[in-house]
Scaffold this motif. Structure first.
Motif, PDB file in Angstrom:
ATOM      1  N   GLY A 199      42.679 -31.749  22.746  1.00 10.86           N
ATOM      2  CA  GLY A 199      43.279 -30.696  23.071  1.00 10.86           C
ATOM      3  C   GLY A 199      44.407 -31.010  24.423  1.00 10.86           C
ATOM      4  N   HIS A 250      49.042 -28.193  21.104  1.00 13.12           N
ATOM      5  CA  HIS A 250      47.783 -28.061  21.716  1.00 13.12           C
ATOM      6  C   HIS A 250      46.490 -28.352  20.985  1.00 13.12           C
ATOM      7  CE1 HIS A 250      47.337 -24.495  19.032  1.00 13.12           C
ATOM      8  NE2 HIS A 250      46.123 -24.255  19.579  1.00 13.12           N
ATOM      9  N   LEU A 251      46.524 -28.779  19.570  1.00  7.19           N
ATOM     10  CA  LEU A 251      45.440 -29.388  18.893  1.00  7.19           C
ATOM     11  C   LEU A 251      45.286 -30.686  18.747  1.00  7.19           C
ATOM     12  CD1 LEU A 251      45.658 -26.582  15.655  1.00  7.19           C
ATOM     13  CD2 LEU A 251      44.128 -26.668  17.870  1.00  7.19           C
ATOM     14  N   HIS A 271      48.031 -21.236  26.560  1.00  7.14           N
ATOM     15  CA  HIS A 271      46.848 -21.489  27.445  1.00  7.14           C
ATOM     16  C   HIS A 271      46.886 -20.917  28.903  1.00  7.14           C
ATOM     17  CE1 HIS A 271      44.625 -24.164  30.514  1.00  7.14           C
ATOM     18  NE2 HIS A 271      43.985 -24.677  29.000  1.00  7.14           N
TER      19      HIS A 271
END
Length: 361
Positions: free
Chosen positions: A311, A306-307, A272
């Motif tokens: 999110g 992150h999923l 990110h």
């Protein structure tokens, strides 16, 4: 062996603990032993990941710092008539690092020693010696003369098989050699982060996590993240060291002792940008050494973190490690210290406004 200090004792106990994917209880108990004193609350999710919650401000942003408890190993699948064990690999193995290596089988009657058998070169044709031995043809010798004797030792299909190696401080005492650095060093970082935050004021809720089953598909990170629902997530793991013969800078250029690795990209995620930029700025502001790295052929728990839900901004921070996914690997203590320092400074710099800014960067 020289008497170990408290930190080295913790690292020895973490790496000595047996805990292949799906059977992490022993490693989890060691992590719980060391992290509980610094946590507000300690619990597990239903898959077995350990979650240690440390409250700075009850309604503050949730920050997850996750190492994985599991290590690569094997599982017994069959016992033949002569008492030899056949197995399934758990996690990624290269056949050339396996033959003639000592292992420990966890049985219903206690641990027993075995060795992955190999042919003497004297009886092998020249062409056969040039070819890698296939994993499917390997077996484990436990000194049993029959299936019945192996079963009398307590061995059953499904038993865990763990690489054996003794924790060793090298002549250069900054370097440590042990099994299971992948990823007990991440668990140690999570412990040390909570320890250093014990008397520090910050407006966040920090979660030090030991996930399960990372080596077989980042599975525990899915359930742990779903349980925590963090605002920011960090996976702390081992990374590739490129400072040994035979590895080119194109493959890996990180060096032991040059600081933690900030992972730009791996097979499970793109880091990110907002989190990465904030971490880099924090490192530069505090003169903390770091290295950039990418892992095209593997992933970390950030891939699952992150999923989760809608999110989670996430980043992997790793420790350059030699010889991972073998019986023994090597790390540098300075990298451990600097990874902890970096994550602590990042947490001290976070609050609700900063998290919002990072998330939509």
């Amino acid at each position: 062996m020289t008497k170990l200090n408290d930190r080295l004792t913790m690292l020895k106990e973490l790496t000595d603990a047996k805990g292949i994917s799906g059977n992490e209880k022993e490693a989890r108990e060691v992590m719980k032993k060391y992290i509980s004193a610094y946590a507000t609350e300690v619990y597990t999710d239903h898959l077995g990941s350990l979650i240690a919650k440390k409250v700075g401000k009850e309604d503050g942003p949730k920050v997850m710092v996750a190492g994985h408890l599991d290590e690569i190993g094997f599982m017994v699948t069959r016992i033949d008539d002569n008492g030899f064990l056949y197995f399934q690999t758990i996690g990624g193995w290269w056949s050339q690092v396996m033959l003639a290596q000592r292992v420990t089988i966890q049985t219903s009657k206690g641990d027993i020693t075995g060795i992955i058998g190999s042919k003497p070169p004297h009886i092998m044709p020249a062409e056969a010696r040039k070819k890698p031995y296939e994993i499917k043809d390997m077996f484990i010798d436990i000194g049993a003369a029959s299936r019945e004797e192996a079963e009398s030792f307590g061995v059953r299909p499904g038993d865990s098989v763990i690489p054996y190696f003794e924790f060793t401080q090298m002549k250069n005492e900054k370097l440590l050699l042990a099994k299971a650095w992948d990823n007990r060093i991440g668990c140690a970082i999570a412990i040390e982060v909570l320890k250093q935050l014990k008397d520090v004021e910050h407006p966040n809720v920090v979660y030090g996590v030991g996930t399960v089953q990372e080596e077989v598909g980042l599975r525990g990170a899915k359930t742990a993240t779903n349980t925590i629902k963090p605002d920011i997530g960090f996976a702390v793991d081992t990374g590739i060291a490129g400072d040994t013969p035979g590895i080119s800078p194109k493959e890996a250029d990180s060096k032991l002792g040059d600081g933690p690795q900030i992972i730009l990209y791996d097979a499970s995620m793109i880091s990110h940008k907002g989190v990465r930029d904030f971490v880099v700025k924090t490192a530069e502001t505090n003169d903390i050494p770091f290295q950039y790295a990418n892992i095209a052929g593997g992933g970390t728990d950030s891939g699952s973190i992150h999923l989760t839900a809608n999110g989670v901004p996430a980043l992997s921070i790793t420790i350059a490690t030699r010889y991972i996914h073998s019986h023994a690997a090597m790390i540098h203590q300075d990298d451990f210290d600097h990874a902890v320092q970096l994550i602590v400074e990042v947490i001290k710099g976070l609050d609700a406004d900063k998290v919002k800014e990072i998330t939509f960067n």
